[in-house]
Design a protein around this motif. Structure first.
Motif, PDB file in Angstrom:
ATOM      1  N   MET A   1       0.843  -1.169   0.000  1.00 10.95           N
ATOM      2  CA  MET A   1       0.000   0.000   0.000  1.00 10.95           C
ATOM      3  C   MET A   1       0.894   1.240   0.000  1.00 10.95           C
ATOM      4  SD  MET A   1      -2.879   1.212   2.809  1.00 10.95           S
ATOM      5  CE  MET A   1      -3.374  -0.441   3.086  1.00 10.95           C
ATOM      6  N   ASN A   2       0.637   2.133  -0.969  1.00 14.51           N
ATOM      7  CA  ASN A   2       1.473   3.332  -1.011  1.00 14.51           C
ATOM      8  C   ASN A   2       0.999   4.350   0.023  1.00 14.51           C
ATOM      9  OD1 ASN A   2      -0.597   4.974  -2.100  1.00 14.51           O
ATOM     10  ND2 ASN A   2      -0.048   4.427  -4.186  1.00 14.51           N
ATOM     11  N   ARG A   3       1.739   5.427   0.142  1.00 21.23           N
ATOM     12  CA  ARG A   3       1.489   6.420   1.196  1.00 21.23           C
ATOM     13  C   ARG A   3       0.109   7.066   1.065  1.00 21.23           C
ATOM     14  NH1 ARG A   3       4.286  12.048   2.447  1.00 21.23           N
ATOM     15  NH2 ARG A   3       3.448  12.269   4.516  1.00 21.23           N
ATOM     16  N   LYS A   4      -0.298   7.393  -0.189  1.00 23.95           N
ATOM     17  CA  LYS A   4      -1.596   8.031  -0.409  1.00 23.95           C
ATOM     18  C   LYS A   4      -2.737   7.104  -0.020  1.00 23.95           C
ATOM     19  CE  LYS A   4      -1.784  11.821  -3.526  1.00 23.95           C
ATOM     20  NZ  LYS A   4      -1.981  12.361  -4.834  1.00 23.95           N
ATOM     21  N   GLU A   5      -2.626   5.830  -0.382  1.00 29.05           N
ATOM     22  CA  GLU A   5      -3.657   4.860  -0.033  1.00 29.05           C
ATOM     23  C   GLU A   5      -3.742   4.693   1.483  1.00 29.05           C
ATOM     24  OE1 GLU A   5      -2.557   1.362  -2.163  1.00 29.05           O
ATOM     25  OE2 GLU A   5      -3.492   2.027  -4.028  1.00 29.05           O
ATOM     26  N   GLY A   6      -2.597   4.686   2.133  1.00 33.57           N
ATOM     27  CA  GLY A   6      -2.562   4.570   3.592  1.00 33.57           C
ATOM     28  C   GLY A   6      -3.214   5.760   4.268  1.00 33.57           C
ATOM     29  N   LYS A   7      -2.945   6.952   3.737  1.00 28.28           N
ATOM     30  CA  LYS A   7      -3.545   8.172   4.293  1.00 28.28           C
ATOM     31  C   LYS A   7      -5.053   8.160   4.082  1.00 28.28           C
ATOM     32  CE  LYS A   7      -3.172  13.007   4.770  1.00 28.28           C
ATOM     33  NZ  LYS A   7      -2.763  13.522   6.027  1.00 28.28           N
ATOM     34  N   LEU A   8      -5.494   7.760   2.881  1.00 24.25           N
ATOM     35  CA  LEU A   8      -6.926   7.689   2.600  1.00 24.25           C
ATOM     36  C   LEU A   8      -7.607   6.698   3.538  1.00 24.25           C
ATOM     37  CD1 LEU A   8      -9.394   8.453   0.916  1.00 24.25           C
ATOM     38  CD2 LEU A   8      -8.745   6.634  -0.678  1.00 24.25           C
ATOM     39  N   LYS A   9      -6.975   5.558   3.748  1.00 27.14           N
ATOM     40  CA  LYS A   9      -7.532   4.549   4.655  1.00 27.14           C
ATOM     41  C   LYS A   9      -7.656   5.117   6.070  1.00 27.14           C
ATOM     42  CE  LYS A   9      -6.763  -0.065   6.480  1.00 27.14           C
ATOM     43  NZ  LYS A   9      -5.845  -1.198   6.577  1.00 27.14           N
ATOM     44  N   SER A  10      -6.634   5.822   6.526  1.00 27.54           N
ATOM     45  CA  SER A  10      -6.671   6.417   7.859  1.00 27.54           C
ATOM     46  C   SER A  10      -7.775   7.461   7.980  1.00 27.54           C
ATOM     47  CB  SER A  10      -5.322   7.063   8.196  1.00 27.54           C
ATOM     48  OG  SER A  10      -4.335   6.084   8.342  1.00 27.54           O
ATOM     49  N   VAL A  11      -7.953   8.280   6.941  1.00 22.98           N
ATOM     50  CA  VAL A  11      -9.013   9.295   6.962  1.00 22.98           C
ATOM     51  C   VAL A  11     -10.387   8.629   6.980  1.00 22.98           C
ATOM     52  CG1 VAL A  11     -10.092  11.157   5.625  1.00 22.98           C
ATOM     53  CG2 VAL A  11      -7.617  11.129   5.948  1.00 22.98           C
ATOM     54  N   LEU A  12     -10.549   7.550   6.231  1.00 19.87           N
ATOM     55  CA  LEU A  12     -11.835   6.828   6.227  1.00 19.87           C
ATOM     56  C   LEU A  12     -12.127   6.203   7.589  1.00 19.87           C
ATOM     57  CD1 LEU A  12     -11.785   5.180   2.690  1.00 19.87           C
ATOM     58  CD2 LEU A  12     -13.135   7.153   3.450  1.00 19.87           C
ATOM     59  N   ILE A  13     -11.103   5.674   8.235  1.00 16.07           N
ATOM     60  CA  ILE A  13     -11.281   5.128   9.591  1.00 16.07           C
ATOM     61  C   ILE A  13     -11.656   6.255  10.551  1.00 16.07           C
ATOM     62  CG2 ILE A  13     -10.102   4.038  11.543  1.00 16.07           C
ATOM     63  CD1 ILE A  13      -8.469   2.438   9.413  1.00 16.07           C
ATOM     64  N   LEU A  14     -10.983   7.396  10.421  1.00 13.35           N
ATOM     65  CA  LEU A  14     -11.318   8.554  11.252  1.00 13.35           C
ATOM     66  C   LEU A  14     -12.774   8.959  11.042  1.00 13.35           C
ATOM     67  CD1 LEU A  14     -10.540  10.866  13.169  1.00 13.35           C
ATOM     68  CD2 LEU A  14      -9.678  12.105  11.168  1.00 13.35           C
ATOM     69  N   GLN A  15     -13.228   8.955   9.798  1.00  9.59           N
ATOM     70  CA  GLN A  15     -14.621   9.304   9.522  1.00  9.59           C
ATOM     71  C   GLN A  15     -15.579   8.283  10.140  1.00  9.59           C
ATOM     72  OE1 GLN A  15     -16.129  12.089   8.265  1.00  9.59           O
ATOM     73  NE2 GLN A  15     -14.031  12.771   8.635  1.00  9.59           N
ATOM     74  N   ALA A  16     -15.216   7.022  10.134  1.00 12.56           N
ATOM     75  CA  ALA A  16     -16.060   6.002  10.770  1.00 12.56           C
ATOM     76  C   ALA A  16     -16.196   6.272  12.264  1.00 12.56           C
ATOM     77  CB  ALA A  16     -15.479   4.611  10.521  1.00 12.56           C
ATOM     78  N   VAL A  17     -15.105   6.693  12.889  1.00 11.28           N
ATOM     79  CA  VAL A  17     -15.140   7.041  14.315  1.00 11.28           C
ATOM     80  C   VAL A  17     -16.042   8.244  14.532  1.00 11.28           C
ATOM     81  CG1 VAL A  17     -13.728   7.855  16.248  1.00 11.28           C
ATOM     82  CG2 VAL A  17     -12.881   6.021  14.771  1.00 11.28           C
ATOM     83  N   ILE A  18     -15.980   9.205  13.638  1.00 14.54           N
ATOM     84  CA  ILE A  18     -16.814  10.400  13.755  1.00 14.54           C
ATOM     85  C   ILE A  18     -18.286  10.059  13.533  1.00 14.54           C
ATOM     86  CG2 ILE A  18     -17.286  12.646  12.680  1.00 14.54           C
ATOM     87  CD1 ILE A  18     -14.164  12.814  12.283  1.00 14.54           C
ATOM     88  N   VAL A  19     -18.569   9.106  12.653  1.00 15.71           N
ATOM     89  CA  VAL A  19     -19.951   8.646  12.456  1.00 15.71           C
ATOM     90  C   VAL A  19     -20.488   8.052  13.756  1.00 15.71           C
ATOM     91  CG1 VAL A  19     -21.359   6.883  11.308  1.00 15.71           C
ATOM     92  CG2 VAL A  19     -19.838   8.332   9.965  1.00 15.71           C
ATOM     93  N   ILE A  20     -19.671   7.269  14.438  1.00 21.26           N
ATOM     94  CA  ILE A  20     -20.092   6.700  15.728  1.00 21.26           C
ATOM     95  C   ILE A  20     -20.433   7.818  16.706  1.00 21.26           C
ATOM     96  CG2 ILE A  20     -19.285   5.397  17.749  1.00 21.26           C
ATOM     97  CD1 ILE A  20     -17.678   3.654  15.709  1.00 21.26           C
ATOM     98  N   TYR A  21     -19.582   8.840  16.749  1.00 21.71           N
ATOM     99  CA  TYR A  21     -19.841   9.986  17.624  1.00 21.71           C
ATOM    100  C   TYR A  21     -21.162  10.668  17.256  1.00 21.71           C
ATOM    101  CZ  TYR A  21     -19.264  14.628  19.696  1.00 21.71           C
ATOM    102  OH  TYR A  21     -19.457  15.786  20.387  1.00 21.71           O
ATOM    103  N   SER A  22     -21.390  10.864  15.968  1.00 25.49           N
ATOM    104  CA  SER A  22     -22.608  11.550  15.546  1.00 25.49           C
ATOM    105  C   SER A  22     -23.860  10.727  15.846  1.00 25.49           C
ATOM    106  CB  SER A  22     -22.538  11.901  14.060  1.00 25.49           C
ATOM    107  OG  SER A  22     -22.625  10.747  13.251  1.00 25.49           O
ATOM    108  N   LEU A  23     -23.735   9.417  15.873  1.00 25.81           N
ATOM    109  CA  LEU A  23     -24.887   8.575  16.198  1.00 25.81           C
ATOM    110  C   LEU A  23     -25.320   8.728  17.657  1.00 25.81           C
ATOM    111  CD1 LEU A  23     -24.061   5.364  14.158  1.00 25.81           C
ATOM    112  CD2 LEU A  23     -25.946   6.978  13.753  1.00 25.81           C
TER     113      LEU A  23
END
Length: 117
Positions: free
Chosen positions: A1-23
């Protein structure tokens, strides 16, 4: 996995955490529709506490991965998710001002999340 893909994956995980908060706010809104200390009120209130507890644990992991300023900037997407939940769960209307505000927030988040060239 290249650096950009890793960063995108991390941002998506962060968004999943934020979705939990918003729920947690969705559970709170549902709880507010019932009489205080009734069984449904306690159930939704308990669900809110559960969401907040899971979020707190996951947030600690997220701030290890991101600079604090970036993590908190991304947390602003809670407004987007709250708007989505308002429409889906509560059939609330969305105004043009809501859309413009969300677009401004998303533009700021995109700028902050860009890799420095």
């Amino acid at each position: 996995m290249n650096r950009k893909e890793g960063k995108l994956k991390s941002v998506l995980i962060l968004q999943a955490v934020i979705v939990i908060y918003s729920l947690s706010t969705v559970a709170a809104k549902f709880a507010s529709g019932y009489e205080f200390l009734s069984l449904p009120f306690i159930g939704f209130y308990g669900l809110e506490i559960l969401f907040l507890g899971v979020y707190a644990l996951l947030w600690q992991q997220m701030i290890k991965r991101f600079e604090l300023s970036v993590a908190y900037m991304n947390r602003a997407t809670t407004l987007l998710w709250s708007l989505v939940w308002a429409v889906l769960f509560f059939k609330e209307a969305v105004s043009a001002k809501n859309i413009i505000g969300i677009m401004i927030i998303l533009a700021g988040i995109i700028v902050v999340n860009q890799d420095e060239q």
